[in-house]
Write a protein that holds these residues in place. Structure first.
Motif, PDB file in Angstrom:
ATOM      1  N   THR A   1       0.853  -1.191   0.000  1.00  0.00           N
ATOM      2  CA  THR A   1       0.000   0.000   0.000  1.00  0.00           C
ATOM      3  C   THR A   1       0.882   1.231   0.000  1.00  0.00           C
ATOM      4  N   MET A   2       0.338   2.304  -0.508  1.00  0.00           N
ATOM      5  CA  MET A   2       1.058   3.565  -0.626  1.00  0.00           C
ATOM      6  C   MET A   2       0.232   4.659   0.033  1.00  0.00           C
ATOM      7  N   LYS A   3       0.887   5.612   0.652  1.00  0.00           N
ATOM      8  CA  LYS A   3       0.232   6.793   1.207  1.00  0.00           C
ATOM      9  C   LYS A   3       0.482   7.945   0.242  1.00  0.00           C
ATOM     10  N   VAL A   4      -0.614   8.609  -0.157  1.00  0.00           N
ATOM     11  CA  VAL A   4      -0.528   9.693  -1.125  1.00  0.00           C
ATOM     12  C   VAL A   4      -1.261  10.908  -0.562  1.00  0.00           C
ATOM     13  N   ASP A   5      -0.635  12.071  -0.652  1.00  0.00           N
ATOM     14  CA  ASP A   5      -1.225  13.318  -0.171  1.00  0.00           C
ATOM     15  C   ASP A   5      -1.849  14.049  -1.352  1.00  0.00           C
TER      16      ASP A   5
ATOM     17  N   VAL B   1      -4.803  12.707   3.015  1.00  0.00           N
ATOM     18  CA  VAL B   1      -3.859  11.615   2.783  1.00  0.00           C
ATOM     19  C   VAL B   1      -4.668  10.340   2.563  1.00  0.00           C
ATOM     20  N   TYR B   2      -4.377   9.639   1.481  1.00  0.00           N
ATOM     21  CA  TYR B   2      -5.120   8.431   1.119  1.00  0.00           C
ATOM     22  C   TYR B   2      -4.170   7.242   1.039  1.00  0.00           C
ATOM     23  N   THR B   3      -4.654   6.095   1.518  1.00  0.00           N
ATOM     24  CA  THR B   3      -3.901   4.849   1.418  1.00  0.00           C
ATOM     25  C   THR B   3      -4.436   4.079   0.225  1.00  0.00           C
TER      26      THR B   3
ATOM     27  N   ASP C   1       4.823   5.879  -3.117  1.00  0.00           N
ATOM     28  CA  ASP C   1       4.645   6.145  -1.703  1.00  0.00           C
ATOM     29  C   ASP C   1       5.156   7.547  -1.379  1.00  0.00           C
ATOM     30  N   GLU C   2       4.429   8.266  -0.538  1.00  0.00           N
ATOM     31  CA  GLU C   2       4.742   9.626  -0.092  1.00  0.00           C
ATOM     32  C   GLU C   2       4.604  10.658  -1.207  1.00  0.00           C
TER      33      GLU C   2
END
Length: 194
Positions: free
Chosen positions: A53-57, A67-69, A103-104
């Motif tokens: 999974t990736m966290k995206v702002d 922020v979405y996963t 990610d990020e």
């Protein structure tokens, strides 16, 4: 007659052995192949199924910034849909909707008025004014506003970005064919990565 009986018994024993041999599933080549195929198919499915999974702002002109996963391999378009879509004032050309997320990552959707004022301010001086230009999000025409970047170099930057993913740092720009250290020095104050 006794010789005939011996051969009949011998033939019957061979027939029973043959039936037992060919009816045994462990000796059936098809069964083994099916099991191998199933393992191969499961292995391929595991490769195709993204597990990370990736966290995206997501910022700017979207209905629900935050922020979405998301799953690995997701596109920017999917993240923006998750954020409620773009607002009426959003400039759809400010982001690459087909880009895969990292990610990020920060996805910033600019407004139409900001895009128009930036293009009006830059004028013919061939240098951007105001904020730095993101080399990971800029279009070819936006890159052409930079000193030393013409249509062919802008196309090379975008091609490199699409084939190798977003730039990790401004210095990575020297990996693009046609851009050297001297060109990079002239651009550093006008460009950024995020």
């Amino acid at each position: 007659m006794s010789v005939l009986k011996r051969y009949v018994w011998f033939i019957m024993v061979l027939a029973v052995i043959g039936v037992l041999y060919f009816s045994n599933p462990s000796n059936d080549g098809k069964t083994e192949r099916t099991e191998v195929e199933e393992v191969t198919i499961q292995g391929e499915e595991e490769k195709k199924t993204p597990s990370a999974t990736m966290k995206v702002d997501v910022k700017g002109e979207v209905n629900t910034p935050g922020v979405y996963t998301m799953k690995e391999g997701t596109r920017v378009d999917d993240v923006i849909k998750e954020a409620g879509g773009m607002t009426e004032n959003a400039d759809m050309t400010s982001v690459n909707l087909a880009q895969r997320i990292q990610d990020e990552m920060v996805i910033f959707v600019t407004s139409i008025t900001t895009a128009q004022s930036t293009s009006n301010e830059s004028g013919e001086g061939n240098t951007p004014s105001g904020d730095k230009l993101s080399i990971n999000r800029a279009s070819a025409s936006e890159m052409e506003t930079l000193n030393g970047i013409g249509p062919s170099k802008a196309a090379s930057i975008i091609k490199y970005r699409e084939e190798n993913g977003p730039f990790a740092s401004v210095e990575d720009l020297v990996n693009v064919p046609g851009i050297g250290e001297k060109t990079l020095e002239g651009l550093k104050e006008w460009i950024t990565v995020p």
